[in-house]
Design a protein around this motif. Structure first.
Motif, PDB file in Angstrom:
ATOM      1  N   MET A   1    -117.799  46.252 -26.823  1.00  0.00           N
ATOM      2  CA  MET A   1    -117.336  47.502 -27.433  1.00  0.00           C
ATOM      3  C   MET A   1    -117.289  47.325 -28.946  1.00  0.00           C
ATOM      4  N   ALA A   2    -117.831  48.295 -29.651  1.00  0.00           N
ATOM      5  CA  ALA A   2    -117.870  48.198 -31.110  1.00  0.00           C
ATOM      6  C   ALA A   2    -116.476  48.401 -31.688  1.00  0.00           C
ATOM      7  N   MET A   3    -116.154  47.576 -32.679  1.00  0.00           N
ATOM      8  CA  MET A   3    -114.865  47.667 -33.359  1.00  0.00           C
ATOM      9  C   MET A   3    -114.946  48.737 -34.447  1.00  0.00           C
ATOM     10  N   CYS A   4    -113.928  49.597 -34.507  1.00  0.00           N
ATOM     11  CA  CYS A   4    -113.883  50.647 -35.514  1.00  0.00           C
ATOM     12  C   CYS A   4    -112.900  50.246 -36.598  1.00  0.00           C
ATOM     13  N   SER A   5    -113.411  50.066 -37.802  1.00  0.00           N
ATOM     14  CA  SER A   5    -112.557  49.668 -38.915  1.00  0.00           C
ATOM     15  C   SER A   5    -111.948  50.898 -39.568  1.00  0.00           C
ATOM     16  N   GLU A   6    -110.606  50.935 -39.637  1.00  0.00           N
ATOM     17  CA  GLU A   6    -109.911  52.091 -40.190  1.00  0.00           C
ATOM     18  C   GLU A   6    -109.074  51.659 -41.390  1.00  0.00           C
ATOM     19  N   ASP A   7    -109.219  52.382 -42.488  1.00  0.00           N
ATOM     20  CA  ASP A   7    -108.452  52.101 -43.708  1.00  0.00           C
ATOM     21  C   ASP A   7    -107.146  52.880 -43.648  1.00  0.00           C
ATOM     22  N   ARG A   8    -106.146  52.289 -43.034  1.00  0.00           N
ATOM     23  CA  ARG A   8    -104.878  52.986 -42.845  1.00  0.00           C
ATOM     24  C   ARG A   8    -104.084  53.090 -44.147  1.00  0.00           C
ATOM     25  N   ILE A   9    -104.243  52.119 -45.015  1.00  0.00           N
ATOM     26  CA  ILE A   9    -103.483  52.148 -46.264  1.00  0.00           C
ATOM     27  C   ILE A   9    -103.912  53.335 -47.121  1.00  0.00           C
ATOM     28  N   SER A  10    -105.218  53.545 -47.231  1.00  0.00           N
ATOM     29  CA  SER A  10    -105.705  54.651 -48.065  1.00  0.00           C
ATOM     30  C   SER A  10    -105.300  56.009 -47.528  1.00  0.00           C
TER      31      SER A  10
ATOM     32  N   LEU B   1     -98.442  55.161 -52.105  1.00  0.00           N
ATOM     33  CA  LEU B   1     -99.368  54.178 -52.664  1.00  0.00           C
ATOM     34  C   LEU B   1     -98.961  53.790 -54.081  1.00  0.00           C
ATOM     35  N   CYS B   2     -98.533  54.775 -54.871  1.00  0.00           N
ATOM     36  CA  CYS B   2     -98.091  54.486 -56.246  1.00  0.00           C
ATOM     37  C   CYS B   2     -96.856  53.591 -56.230  1.00  0.00           C
ATOM     38  N   HIS B   3     -95.967  53.821 -55.274  1.00  0.00           N
ATOM     39  CA  HIS B   3     -94.775  52.975 -55.157  1.00  0.00           C
ATOM     40  C   HIS B   3     -95.170  51.536 -54.836  1.00  0.00           C
ATOM     41  N   ILE B   4     -96.160  51.376 -53.956  1.00  0.00           N
ATOM     42  CA  ILE B   4     -96.649  50.028 -53.617  1.00  0.00           C
ATOM     43  C   ILE B   4     -97.261  49.362 -54.845  1.00  0.00           C
TER      44      ILE B   4
ATOM     45  N   SER C   1    -111.957  52.852 -54.143  1.00  0.00           N
ATOM     46  CA  SER C   1    -112.617  54.091 -53.733  1.00  0.00           C
ATOM     47  C   SER C   1    -112.261  55.179 -54.735  1.00  0.00           C
ATOM     48  N   THR C   2    -112.845  56.344 -54.541  1.00  0.00           N
ATOM     49  CA  THR C   2    -112.555  57.473 -55.431  1.00  0.00           C
ATOM     50  C   THR C   2    -111.073  57.846 -55.378  1.00  0.00           C
ATOM     51  N   LYS C   3    -110.465  57.757 -54.197  1.00  0.00           N
ATOM     52  CA  LYS C   3    -109.050  58.098 -54.035  1.00  0.00           C
ATOM     53  C   LYS C   3    -108.172  57.195 -54.894  1.00  0.00           C
ATOM     54  N   TRP C   4    -108.567  55.921 -55.041  1.00  0.00           N
ATOM     55  CA  TRP C   4    -107.746  54.938 -55.765  1.00  0.00           C
ATOM     56  C   TRP C   4    -108.028  54.934 -57.265  1.00  0.00           C
TER      57      TRP C   4
END
Length: 416
Positions: free
Chosen positions: A1-10, A17-20, A36-39
């Motif tokens: 089964m293929a593993m799905c990588s998920e960016d939960r932090i973003s 995120l700013c607090h972190i 990424s563009t979000k960051w």
């Protein structure tokens, strides 16, 4: 089964995120912009900004302007969030002829953003330190920490810090009038600390703050000319005091500094917790008030003959003491075995814990411990620090301690 990588932090909200990012060094926070563009611009909204010498590493004449422009954008960019904390550590100087940093402008920009805490290491600015006057009229400030590097802080005549609760002055030459002007205009001040400060030019240090709860006085006092230093403390709600007084240049210590120490002792008699480090030759000349509220006392003495007499006298003035910590830095002759004084009531009725630091296994220390075990009727724990002894020595001393008679059957002896 293929593993799905998920960016939960973003996927977290931007404010989280700013607090972190606020917990990261500024360089590391900026580096997250490439994720990424979000960051890309998240670092510009962090609520804690700290400048230190790590930011200058690798800085050359070619990129110094880029660095200054970056700082200006970071602090002065419109519509940014308010700042929780702005710190300026050592390594970035005010009068840096090579880089010409606008540190004063940085501080003003932080104040304009409603900063709550300012922590400044102020270096290379002459004998008298003049910080931006607006610093002393900032209503958003809750915590102010200044390290003046052995200089006097020039406090303007117009001071209004209506929300300041914590004021810490480190390595500062204390000028009585200037400091009094600062303190007296902090109407909700709860924590006041003078750390490694120098009481050389102040004829009087006046601490009159009804709201004050915690006080640290770590002072170097130098005698010169007509010595006339006085410390006056008027803080009826004071709960905790940490007092360390070091005297230099006194030809007659027992008389020259008595009025200085007397003012301090009288002003802290309401505390519940007291940490005191001082040469007890000076202290024995003072008239002791009754510390009705004192339940925790830590005593660090530089050492002199007769200190056991003074300590017992002090215990008589602390009738409700519950916890006693002793840190005798110098071993001297004692007379605990022949101490002809009435046993303090706190030993008979209230004292439950005694902690002795820097125990070296000498006979004088055993005499003192024996005195307390004989007279502390409700003692529950005797803790003894033996870090300077080997494990074998600790074992021998521990067995000797267990052989000493105890008036309290509940007392446990613990070494650490």
């Amino acid at each position: 089964m293929a593993m799905c990588s998920e960016d939960r932090i973003s996927s977290l909200p931007d404010h989280i995120l700013c607090h972190i990012l606020s917990f990261l060094p500024l360089k590391e926070a900026v580096r997250t912009s490439i994720i990424s563009t979000k960051w890309r611009y998240l670092f510009a909204s962090i609520s804690t900004i700290e400048f230190d010498d790590s930011l200058l590493s690798g800085l050359t004449d070619r990129n110094v302007d880029s660095f200054k422009n970056f700082v200006d954008r970071l602090l002065k960019f419109p519509d940014q969030v308010s700042l929780d904390c702005f710190r300026l550590r050592d390594g970035i100087s005010w009068n840096d002829e090579d880089h010409d940093f606008d540190v004063s402008g940085w501080i003003c920009a932080a104040l304009c953003r409603g900063v709550k805490e300012i922590d400044l290491f102020l270096d290379y600015f002459g004998c008298v330190l003049t910080v931006p006057a607006v610093l002393f009229t900032c209503h958003s400030l809750v915590t102010l920490k200044l390290n003046a590097e052995c200089r006097k802080i020039d406090v303007p005549s117009d001071v209004c810090l209506g929300n300041l609760k914590t004021l810490q002055l480190r390595n500062t030459v204390v000028d009585g009038d200037s400091i009094h002007r600062l303190i007296s205009n902090c109407h909700v001040l709860e924590d006041l600390a003078f750390i490694e400060c120098h009481l050389a030019y102040a004829s009087a240090l006046n601490i009159k703050t009804p709201s004050l709860k915690r006080l640290v006085l770590d002072l170097d006092v130098v005698e010169y000319g007509d010595f006339n230093n006085v410390v006056v403390i008027n803080a009826p709600n004071l709960e905790k005091a940490d007092i360390s007084i070091y005297l230099f240049g006194f030809s007659d210590r027992e008389t020259s500094a008595t009025h200085l120490i007397q003012g301090i002792i009288q002003g802290i008699c309401t505390v519940r917790s007291l940490n005191l480090t001082i040469n007890d030759v000076i202290f024995r000349t003072c008239r002791l008030p009754i510390f009705h509220n004192l339940i925790k006392f830590e005593y660090g003495v530089l050492g002199s003959n007769g200190r056991e007499t003074w300590l017992v006298e002090f215990l008589h003035c602390a009738p409700n003491l519950n916890t006693l910590t002793l840190n005798f830095l110098v071993v001297v002759e004692t007379q605990w075995k022949v101490l002809h004084m009435e046993v303090p009531s706190c030993l008979s009725l209230h004292l439950k814990e005694i902690k002795i630091l820097n125990f070296k296994g000498d006979a004088q220390m055993f005499e003192m411990i024996s005195y307390f075990l004989d007279n502390a009727m409700v003692l529950e724990k005797l803790m003894i620090g033996m870090k300077s002894l080997s494990e074998t020595q600790q074992s021998i001393v521990f067995n000797q301690l267990l052989q000493l008679p105890k008036s309290s059957k509940k007392c446990q002896v613990v070494i650490f």
